[in-house]
Design a protein around this motif. Structure first.
Motif, PDB file in Angstrom:
ATOM      1  N   ASP A 198       0.815  -1.215   0.000  1.00  0.00           N
ATOM      2  CA  ASP A 198       0.000   0.000   0.000  1.00  0.00           C
ATOM      3  C   ASP A 198       0.852   1.269   0.000  1.00  0.00           C
ATOM      4  OD1 ASP A 198      -2.807  -1.129   0.347  1.00  0.00           O
ATOM      5  OD2 ASP A 198      -1.725  -2.091   1.995  1.00  0.00           O
ATOM      6  N   TRP A 199       1.987   1.223   0.692  1.00  0.00           N
ATOM      7  CA  TRP A 199       2.861   2.388   0.835  1.00  0.00           C
ATOM      8  C   TRP A 199       4.311   1.975   0.634  1.00  0.00           C
ATOM      9  CZ3 TRP A 199       1.382   7.398   1.671  1.00  0.00           C
ATOM     10  CH2 TRP A 199       0.052   7.613   2.060  1.00  0.00           C
ATOM     11  N   LEU A 200       5.009   2.716  -0.210  1.00  0.00           N
ATOM     12  CA  LEU A 200       6.464   2.620  -0.329  1.00  0.00           C
ATOM     13  C   LEU A 200       7.031   3.794   0.454  1.00  0.00           C
ATOM     14  CD1 LEU A 200       6.779   1.975  -4.173  1.00  0.00           C
ATOM     15  CD2 LEU A 200       7.179   0.307  -2.336  1.00  0.00           C
ATOM     16  N   VAL A 201       7.706   3.506   1.543  1.00  0.00           N
ATOM     17  CA  VAL A 201       8.288   4.571   2.367  1.00  0.00           C
ATOM     18  C   VAL A 201       9.783   4.598   2.094  1.00  0.00           C
ATOM     19  CG1 VAL A 201       8.591   5.470   4.694  1.00  0.00           C
ATOM     20  CG2 VAL A 201       6.470   4.266   4.087  1.00  0.00           C
ATOM     21  N   LEU A 202      10.248   5.701   1.535  1.00  0.00           N
ATOM     22  CA  LEU A 202      11.644   5.862   1.143  1.00  0.00           C
ATOM     23  C   LEU A 202      12.428   6.372   2.351  1.00  0.00           C
ATOM     24  CD1 LEU A 202      10.944   7.654  -2.260  1.00  0.00           C
ATOM     25  CD2 LEU A 202      10.982   5.191  -1.750  1.00  0.00           C
ATOM     26  N   CYS A 203      13.453   5.643   2.738  1.00  0.00           N
ATOM     27  CA  CYS A 203      14.174   5.964   3.970  1.00  0.00           C
ATOM     28  C   CYS A 203      15.556   6.542   3.683  1.00  0.00           C
ATOM     29  CB  CYS A 203      14.331   4.716   4.829  1.00  0.00           C
ATOM     30  SG  CYS A 203      12.756   3.990   5.339  1.00  0.00           S
ATOM     31  N   ASP A 204      15.795   7.721   4.246  1.00  0.00           N
ATOM     32  CA  ASP A 204      17.143   8.304   4.255  1.00  0.00           C
ATOM     33  C   ASP A 204      17.770   7.896   5.583  1.00  0.00           C
ATOM     34  OD1 ASP A 204      19.384   9.750   3.448  1.00  0.00           O
ATOM     35  OD2 ASP A 204      18.619  11.622   4.323  1.00  0.00           O
ATOM     36  N   THR A 205      18.108   6.635   5.669  1.00  0.00           N
ATOM     37  CA  THR A 205      18.523   6.014   6.925  1.00  0.00           C
ATOM     38  C   THR A 205      19.816   6.588   7.469  1.00  0.00           C
ATOM     39  OG1 THR A 205      17.476   4.010   6.064  1.00  0.00           O
ATOM     40  CG2 THR A 205      18.777   3.768   8.063  1.00  0.00           C
ATOM     41  N   ASN A 206      20.732   6.978   6.606  1.00  0.00           N
ATOM     42  CA  ASN A 206      21.993   7.573   7.063  1.00  0.00           C
ATOM     43  C   ASN A 206      21.873   9.078   7.273  1.00  0.00           C
ATOM     44  OD1 ASN A 206      23.577   5.289   7.250  1.00  0.00           O
ATOM     45  ND2 ASN A 206      24.231   5.377   5.129  1.00  0.00           N
ATOM     46  N   GLY A 207      20.758   9.667   6.879  1.00  0.00           N
ATOM     47  CA  GLY A 207      20.575  11.101   7.047  1.00  0.00           C
ATOM     48  C   GLY A 207      21.583  11.930   6.281  1.00  0.00           C
ATOM     49  N   GLY A 208      22.035  11.416   5.144  1.00  0.00           N
ATOM     50  CA  GLY A 208      23.089  12.092   4.403  1.00  0.00           C
ATOM     51  C   GLY A 208      22.682  12.650   3.058  1.00  0.00           C
ATOM     52  N   SER A 209      21.404  12.614   2.740  1.00  0.00           N
ATOM     53  CA  SER A 209      20.955  13.118   1.437  1.00  0.00           C
ATOM     54  C   SER A 209      20.619  14.598   1.526  1.00  0.00           C
ATOM     55  CB  SER A 209      19.740  12.327   0.956  1.00  0.00           C
ATOM     56  OG  SER A 209      20.082  10.971   0.760  1.00  0.00           O
ATOM     57  N   LEU A 210      20.529  15.222   0.374  1.00  0.00           N
ATOM     58  CA  LEU A 210      20.206  16.647   0.282  1.00  0.00           C
ATOM     59  C   LEU A 210      18.800  16.818  -0.277  1.00  0.00           C
ATOM     60  CD1 LEU A 210      23.672  17.763  -1.062  1.00  0.00           C
ATOM     61  CD2 LEU A 210      22.745  18.135   1.246  1.00  0.00           C
ATOM     62  N   PRO A 211      18.136  17.935   0.057  1.00  0.00           N
ATOM     63  CA  PRO A 211      16.723  18.090  -0.315  1.00  0.00           C
ATOM     64  C   PRO A 211      16.425  17.896  -1.797  1.00  0.00           C
ATOM     65  CG  PRO A 211      17.321  19.763   1.282  1.00  0.00           C
ATOM     66  CD  PRO A 211      18.599  19.051   0.901  1.00  0.00           C
ATOM     67  N   TRP A 212      17.257  18.415  -2.681  1.00  0.00           N
ATOM     68  CA  TRP A 212      16.964  18.274  -4.115  1.00  0.00           C
ATOM     69  C   TRP A 212      17.098  16.820  -4.560  1.00  0.00           C
ATOM     70  CZ3 TRP A 212      20.644  21.539  -2.096  1.00  0.00           C
ATOM     71  CH2 TRP A 212      21.978  21.109  -2.179  1.00  0.00           C
ATOM     72  N   GLU A 213      18.001  16.058  -3.923  1.00  0.00           N
ATOM     73  CA  GLU A 213      18.102  14.630  -4.240  1.00  0.00           C
ATOM     74  C   GLU A 213      16.830  13.906  -3.791  1.00  0.00           C
ATOM     75  OE1 GLU A 213      22.825  13.679  -3.634  1.00  0.00           O
ATOM     76  OE2 GLU A 213      21.605  13.928  -1.818  1.00  0.00           O
ATOM     77  N   ILE A 214      16.396  14.200  -2.579  1.00  0.00           N
ATOM     78  CA  ILE A 214      15.193  13.570  -2.029  1.00  0.00           C
ATOM     79  C   ILE A 214      13.984  13.885  -2.909  1.00  0.00           C
ATOM     80  CG2 ILE A 214      13.588  13.586  -0.068  1.00  0.00           C
ATOM     81  CD1 ILE A 214      16.089  12.241   0.833  1.00  0.00           C
ATOM     82  N   GLU A 215      13.815  15.148  -3.275  1.00  0.00           N
ATOM     83  CA  GLU A 215      12.668  15.533  -4.102  1.00  0.00           C
ATOM     84  C   GLU A 215      12.705  14.821  -5.449  1.00  0.00           C
ATOM     85  OE1 GLU A 215      10.462  19.506  -5.930  1.00  0.00           O
ATOM     86  OE2 GLU A 215      12.018  19.750  -4.394  1.00  0.00           O
ATOM     87  N   ASP A 216      13.855  14.817  -6.099  1.00  0.00           N
ATOM     88  CA  ASP A 216      13.973  14.173  -7.411  1.00  0.00           C
ATOM     89  C   ASP A 216      13.721  12.669  -7.328  1.00  0.00           C
ATOM     90  OD1 ASP A 216      14.566  16.623  -8.557  1.00  0.00           O
ATOM     91  OD2 ASP A 216      16.726  16.223  -8.733  1.00  0.00           O
ATOM     92  N   MET A 217      14.294  12.016  -6.327  1.00  0.00           N
ATOM     93  CA  MET A 217      14.141  10.560  -6.213  1.00  0.00           C
ATOM     94  C   MET A 217      12.722  10.186  -5.812  1.00  0.00           C
ATOM     95  SD  MET A 217      17.750   9.370  -4.595  1.00  0.00           S
ATOM     96  CE  MET A 217      19.251  10.230  -5.062  1.00  0.00           C
ATOM     97  N   THR A 218      12.070  11.009  -4.997  1.00  0.00           N
ATOM     98  CA  THR A 218      10.660  10.762  -4.661  1.00  0.00           C
ATOM     99  C   THR A 218       9.805  10.891  -5.917  1.00  0.00           C
ATOM    100  OG1 THR A 218      10.995  11.614  -2.414  1.00  0.00           O
ATOM    101  CG2 THR A 218       8.725  11.477  -3.212  1.00  0.00           C
ATOM    102  N   ARG A 219      10.058  11.924  -6.676  1.00  0.00           N
ATOM    103  CA  ARG A 219       9.301  12.138  -7.918  1.00  0.00           C
ATOM    104  C   ARG A 219       9.483  10.955  -8.872  1.00  0.00           C
ATOM    105  NH1 ARG A 219      10.646  17.121  -8.696  1.00  0.00           N
ATOM    106  NH2 ARG A 219       8.738  17.930  -7.792  1.00  0.00           N
ATOM    107  N   GLU A 220      10.700  10.428  -8.951  1.00  0.00           N
ATOM    108  CA  GLU A 220      10.955   9.271  -9.815  1.00  0.00           C
ATOM    109  C   GLU A 220      10.131   8.061  -9.372  1.00  0.00           C
ATOM    110  OE1 GLU A 220      14.602   6.510 -11.507  1.00  0.00           O
ATOM    111  OE2 GLU A 220      14.945   7.630  -9.650  1.00  0.00           O
ATOM    112  N   VAL A 221      10.064   7.817  -8.072  1.00  0.00           N
ATOM    113  CA  VAL A 221       9.284   6.677  -7.567  1.00  0.00           C
ATOM    114  C   VAL A 221       7.804   6.880  -7.857  1.00  0.00           C
ATOM    115  CG1 VAL A 221       8.598   5.417  -5.477  1.00  0.00           C
ATOM    116  CG2 VAL A 221      11.005   6.024  -5.848  1.00  0.00           C
TER     117      VAL A 221
END
Length: 160
Positions: free
Chosen positions: A73-96
């Protein structure tokens, strides 16, 4: 609701789980399907997703695809190491969201670089419909995303 944690970074499959990548994909798909067959709502927390994409994009996406095949029902994308940057997160979320348009997407950020709130908001901009976080950001290591900062930002600044 059942939340599963599945490895999305091939390094952790090889070194931590010490199993084959194929077996990891099968475990994700089969576990999601089993729980869906039991009538449960299922979230997959794709652990180390963003590190996984940076190391081996195809494999990380294959892990998500296995969950979708199982009926997640839900794909939860985890930045487990806390090392990503906002534009990476936004782009990769959009891709998913683009690759799996019928599946809900969420975000789970750790705060190792002080970016968990910004990254969570960036993920919502990229299409995430769920934010996992904690009150005041409490959590392992340097903490998780602080929902006490995220919620008013989404409501008052972004109109959610």
């Amino acid at each position: 609701v059942v939340t599963l944690v599945g490895k999305a970074w091939d390094l952790h499959v090889d070194v931590v789980l010490e199993t084959t990548r194929e077996e990891n994909v099968a475990m994700i798909r089969d576990t999601v399907k089993y729980l869906k067959d039991m009538g449960r709502e299922v979230m997959l927390d794709a652990e180390h997703y963003f590190d996984g994409v940076k190391a081996n994009r195809d494999y990380a996406l294959e892990c998500l695809g296995a969950a979708v095949d199982g009926g997640v029902d839900w794909l939860v994308l985890c930045d487990t190491n806390g090392g990503s940057l906002p534009w990476e997160i936004e782009d990769m979320t959009r891709e998913v969201r683009f690759r799996f348009p019928q599946t809900n997407v969420g975000i789970h950020c750790h705060n190792d670089q002080g970016m968990a709130v910004a990254n969570s908001i960036a993920s919502v901009r990229g299409g995430a419909g769920l934010v996992q976080g904690t009150v005041n950001g409490y959590g392992e290591r340097t903490g998780n995303a602080n929902v006490m900062s995220i919620l008013p930002t989404l409501e008052l600044k972004m109109g959610y």
